[in-house]
Design an enzyme around this catalytic site. Structure first.
Site, PDB file in Angstrom:
ATOM      1  N   ARG A  57      24.846 -31.180   2.018  1.00 54.26           N
ATOM      2  CA  ARG A  57      25.913 -31.187   3.039  1.00 54.26           C
ATOM      3  C   ARG A  57      25.583 -32.198   4.137  1.00 54.26           C
ATOM      4  NH1 ARG A  57      27.103 -25.430   5.108  1.00 54.26           N
ATOM      5  NH2 ARG A  57      29.027 -26.383   5.885  1.00 54.26           N
ATOM      6  N   HIS A 105      27.240 -21.398  14.849  1.00 53.77           N
ATOM      7  CA  HIS A 105      26.525 -21.144  13.588  1.00 53.77           C
ATOM      8  C   HIS A 105      25.472 -22.198  13.291  1.00 53.77           C
ATOM      9  CE1 HIS A 105      30.270 -18.640  12.295  1.00 53.77           C
ATOM     10  NE2 HIS A 105      29.511 -18.021  13.184  1.00 53.77           N
TER      11      HIS A 105
HETATM   12  N1  APR Z   1      44.074 -27.816   8.986  1.00 58.67           N
HETATM   13  C1  APR Z   1      43.944 -26.646   9.664  1.00 58.67           C
HETATM   14  N2  APR Z   1      43.504 -25.490   9.091  1.00 58.67           N
HETATM   15  C2  APR Z   1      43.203 -25.555   7.776  1.00 58.67           C
HETATM   16  C3  APR Z   1      43.314 -26.738   7.005  1.00 58.67           C
HETATM   17  C4  APR Z   1      43.767 -27.909   7.672  1.00 58.67           C
HETATM   18  N3  APR Z   1      43.904 -29.073   7.016  1.00 58.67           N
HETATM   19  N4  APR Z   1      42.928 -26.450   5.723  1.00 58.67           N
HETATM   20  C5  APR Z   1      42.576 -25.131   5.712  1.00 58.67           C
HETATM   21  N5  APR Z   1      42.762 -24.594   6.937  1.00 58.67           N
HETATM   22  C6  APR Z   1      42.496 -23.223   7.393  1.00 58.67           C
HETATM   23  C7  APR Z   1      42.604 -22.160   6.318  1.00 58.67           C
HETATM   24  O1  APR Z   1      43.941 -21.701   6.216  1.00 58.67           O
HETATM   25  C8  APR Z   1      41.685 -21.076   6.886  1.00 58.67           C
HETATM   26  O2  APR Z   1      42.384 -20.217   7.785  1.00 58.67           O
HETATM   27  O3  APR Z   1      41.158 -23.188   7.821  1.00 58.67           O
HETATM   28  C9  APR Z   1      40.650 -21.873   7.671  1.00 58.67           C
HETATM   29  C10 APR Z   1      39.320 -21.949   6.959  1.00 58.67           C
HETATM   30  O4  APR Z   1      38.794 -20.651   6.901  1.00 58.67           O
HETATM   31  P1  APR Z   1      37.311 -20.458   6.290  1.00 58.67           P
HETATM   32  O5  APR Z   1      37.202 -21.261   5.043  1.00 58.67           O
HETATM   33  O6  APR Z   1      37.056 -18.994   6.267  1.00 58.67           O
HETATM   34  O7  APR Z   1      36.370 -21.158   7.365  1.00 58.67           O
HETATM   35  P2  APR Z   1      35.882 -20.557   8.746  1.00 58.67           P
HETATM   36  O8  APR Z   1      36.913 -19.674   9.342  1.00 58.67           O
HETATM   37  O9  APR Z   1      35.391 -21.707   9.551  1.00 58.67           O
HETATM   38  O10 APR Z   1      34.605 -19.662   8.298  1.00 58.67           O
HETATM   39  C11 APR Z   1      33.878 -19.061   9.349  1.00 58.67           C
HETATM   40  O11 APR Z   1      32.229 -18.371   7.742  1.00 58.67           O
HETATM   41  O12 APR Z   1      30.980 -18.901   5.903  1.00 58.67           O
HETATM   42  C12 APR Z   1      30.941 -18.773   7.262  1.00 58.67           C
HETATM   43  O13 APR Z   1      29.462 -19.860   8.719  1.00 58.67           O
HETATM   44  C13 APR Z   1      30.577 -20.074   7.920  1.00 58.67           C
HETATM   45  O14 APR Z   1      31.382 -20.959   9.995  1.00 58.67           O
HETATM   46  C14 APR Z   1      31.796 -20.388   8.772  1.00 58.67           C
HETATM   47  C15 APR Z   1      32.430 -19.029   8.979  1.00 58.67           C
END
Ligand code: APR
Length: 234
Positions: A57, A105
């Site tokens: 990463r 994080h």
């Molecule tokens: N623009 C805006 N939002 C987006 C886009 C985009 N182009 N593509 C996807 N998303 C949204 C998705 O709909 C979802 O709600 O981004 C969000 C991503 O969610 P996750 O994949 O769960 O990521 P995140 O919320 O950052 O996860 C939180 O979980 O695994 C741990 O430590 C890790 O920091 C991370 C934490």
């Protein structure tokens, strides 16, 4: 007196920079077992695998670039006092020009001595910036401990959460961009927003929070930030 904006971001804000999110279709947790590569048990069980995961990463981050959403968030600093609270471990907010970024994080470009569960905790001055270089078994801190990612693994505390809550409770506006709001304690931060604080969520999908103060801009981060700029200009 400049209005204060707290911006809480997640993987979605970096999606348009080419980074897979965690829980979308094709997300990182579909490719890797989160318990193997991002938990404290996984680190103890197989540190080589965890170091390889973060080396990959970190290498990807070197060739990535901030997108228009990161830049729009940084540009808010012209008219507002902006504090970014990010769940992301990438450095794209900083590279876009944001000057106050709080990582909940951890940070991909940093490592620190690996102390055991019952040893002392690390000190901030022991955190080492390795940029985009690899870190492998045998790479040691000055005190002789194995170096580990400066990442909050699942199962570990989130040291910056109280600072983050203070930032949100002092904000005049809360903007949430690209997070599924499924991982606590970050997902509960919006509750610290003052009673009259408007909350804007930019996300193409629905998110599992309901609050009368929330306006949901159902779009990707780059287009959503364009709409946000219009709202803030009023
Ligand atoms: N623009 C805006 N939002 C987006 C886009 C985009 N182009 N593509 C996807 N998303 C949204 C998705 O709909 C979802 O709600 O981004 C969000 C991503 O969610 P996750 O994949 O769960 O990521 P995140 O919320 O950052 O996860 C939180 O979980 O695994 C741990 O430590 C890790 O920091 C991370 C934490």
């Amino acid at each position: 007196m400049q209005k204060r904006i707290a911006v809480l971001t997640g993987a979605g804000v970096s999606a348009e920079s080419g980074f897979a999110t965690f829980r979308d279709t094709g997300g990182l947790w579909e490719q890797y077992d989160v318990n193997e590569v991002a938990s404290i048990e996984g680190w103890r069980r197989n540190p080589e695998l965890v170091l390889r995961f973060y080396n990959d990463r970190r290498r990807q981050l070197k060739d990535a670039a901030p997108n228009a959403a990161h830049k729009a968030i940084a540009e808010l600093e012209k008219d507002f006092r902006v504090d970014v609270i990010t769940q992301n471990v990438d450095n794209l907010h900083e590279r876009a020009g944001s000057t106050r970024v709080l990582h909940l994080h951890g940070e991909l470009t940093k490592v620190r001595p690996n102390y055991g569960l019952y040893d002392r905790t690390f000190r901030e001055d022991e955190v080492i910036d390795v940029g985009y270089d690899e870190v492998n078994i045998g790479d040691k801190a000055p005190g002789g401990e194995q170096l580990r990612p400066h990442i909050v693994f699942f199962g570990e505390a989130v040291p910056n959460i109280e600072r983050a809550a203070d930032i949100v409770s002092a904000a005049d506006i809360l903007l949430i961009v690209g997070t599924s709001m499924q991982v606590y304690p970050a997902a509960g931060l919006y509750r610290y927003a003052r009673h009259g604080c408007p909350i804007y969520i930019i996300d193409p999908a629905s998110v599992p929070v309901s609050d009368p103060r929330i306006t949901h801009i159902r779009d990707v981060a780059t287009r959503g930030m364009e709409k946000m700029k219009e709202i803030l200009a009023k």
